[in-house]
Design an enzyme around this catalytic site. Structure first.
Site, PDB file in Angstrom:
ATOM      1  N   LYS A   7       0.835  -1.221   0.000  1.00  0.00           N
ATOM      2  CA  LYS A   7       0.000   0.000   0.000  1.00  0.00           C
ATOM      3  C   LYS A   7       0.862   1.260   0.000  1.00  0.00           C
ATOM      4  CE  LYS A   7      -1.983  -0.960   3.936  1.00  0.00           C
ATOM      5  NZ  LYS A   7      -1.315  -2.230   4.267  1.00  0.00           N
ATOM      6  N   ARG A  48      -8.933   1.496   8.976  1.00  0.00           N
ATOM      7  CA  ARG A  48      -8.546   0.115   9.221  1.00  0.00           C
ATOM      8  C   ARG A  48      -9.677  -0.674   9.877  1.00  0.00           C
ATOM      9  NH1 ARG A  48      -2.695   0.839   9.194  1.00  0.00           N
ATOM     10  NH2 ARG A  48      -1.660  -1.164   9.093  1.00  0.00           N
ATOM     11  N   ARG A  95      11.436  -6.142   4.458  1.00  0.00           N
ATOM     12  CA  ARG A  95      11.162  -4.704   4.364  1.00  0.00           C
ATOM     13  C   ARG A  95      12.202  -3.925   5.176  1.00  0.00           C
ATOM     14  NH1 ARG A  95       5.373  -2.070   5.273  1.00  0.00           N
ATOM     15  NH2 ARG A  95       5.316  -3.261   7.205  1.00  0.00           N
ATOM     16  N   ARG A 122      11.559  -2.544  10.841  1.00  0.00           N
ATOM     17  CA  ARG A 122      10.598  -2.019  11.814  1.00  0.00           C
ATOM     18  C   ARG A 122      10.389  -3.019  12.950  1.00  0.00           C
ATOM     19  NH1 ARG A 122       5.524   0.010   8.294  1.00  0.00           N
ATOM     20  NH2 ARG A 122       4.457  -1.029  10.012  1.00  0.00           N
ATOM     21  N   ARG A 127      -0.617  -9.074  13.286  1.00  0.00           N
ATOM     22  CA  ARG A 127      -1.123  -8.006  12.421  1.00  0.00           C
ATOM     23  C   ARG A 127      -2.009  -8.589  11.319  1.00  0.00           C
ATOM     24  NH1 ARG A 127       4.018  -4.895  10.656  1.00  0.00           N
ATOM     25  NH2 ARG A 127       2.534  -3.460   9.727  1.00  0.00           N
TER      26      ARG A 127
END
Ligand code: ADP
Ligand code: AMP
Length: 213
Positions: A13, A88, A127, A160, A171
């Protein structure tokens, strides 16, 4: 043009929101980035949000909605924006709709970037995010020019805290329970568009560009 990006954490996203934002000259707004900036600056909001983020849970709506509504009221949003990570859940979507309605405005598109769960875990472990400007890379798929360093601002790239596999699983659970229902919500409003997020980053961008034309 007002666009929201839907999809699991790690679906791409943010990557695509930045491409759209650049193309249309509108801001890309990530509630996650706003929280991370607050954590970095040690604000009260940041300290409160961190408790939830570290567990892979949603930050309560009381905190999230206000920062988003304040942000979209800023001058640079007058020609539109791309929201990455908001809404969300259904209550957040309803608050956004109401705020837009009050100004005789509406969302133009909800773009759902579809990626299966098994690909998500791989994506998140690779990531790397810039601690300075928030730019995102992937060690294999979208590497920076110089390992560990942001192409844009030269600062260090980090994994992260919430991209660790055990948190990613939480998540994903939260995504399926609370965020996925938004797909039907926006389908019913006639603005849902779906793209295959497993394609190469540039192919995903091209599919989105075709929708937005
Ligand atoms: P989100 O904002 O949905 O959480 P990101 O845009 O940060 O996701 O993307 C998650 C990770 O996957 C990042 O490391 C990013 O560089 C990488 N990525 C994004 N799009 C693609 C793609 N089409 N193919 C492979 N990796 C991608
Ligand atoms: P993101 O950068 O979008 O992956 O968001 C990282 C984390 O920030 C999420 O796992 C949540 O804890 C929190 N967060 C971001 N956006 C929202 C939102 N709209 N509502 C609640 N929590 C959010």
């Amino acid at each position: 043009m007002k666009i929201i990006m839907l999809g699991a954490p790690g679906a791409g996203k943010g990557t695509q929101a930045k491409v759209i934002a650049e193309k249309f000259g509108i801001p890309s707004i990530s509630t996650g980035d706003i929280f991370r900036a607050n954590i970095k600056n040690g604000t009260e909001l940041g300290m409160e949000a961190k408790k939830y983020m570290d567990q892979g849970l949603l930050v309560p709506d009381e905190l999230t909605v206000k920062i988003l509504l304040d942000r979209v009221a800023k001058e640079d949003c007058k020609d539109g924006y791309v929201l990455d990570g908001f809404p969300r859940n259904i209550p957040q979507a309803q608050v956004l709709d109401k705020a837009l309605e009050e100004q005789n405005e509406k969302l133009d598109f909800a773009i759902d970037v579809e990626v299966p769960d098994e690909d998500i875990i791989r994506r998140m472990s690779g990531r790397r995010a810039c601690a300075g400007c928030g730019a995102t890379y992937h060690v294999e798929h979208i590497p920076p020019k110089k390992e560990g360093i942001c192409d844009t601002c030269g600062q260090e790239l980090v994994l992260r805290d919430d991209d660790k596999p055990e948190t990613v699983k939480n998540r994903l659970d939260v995504y399926h329970k609370q965020t996925q229902p938004l797909i039907d919500f926006y389908e019913a409003k006639g603005i849902l568009k779906t793209v295959d997020g497993t394609m190469d980053m540039k192919e995903v961008s091209a599919a989105i560009a075709a929708i937005l034309q």
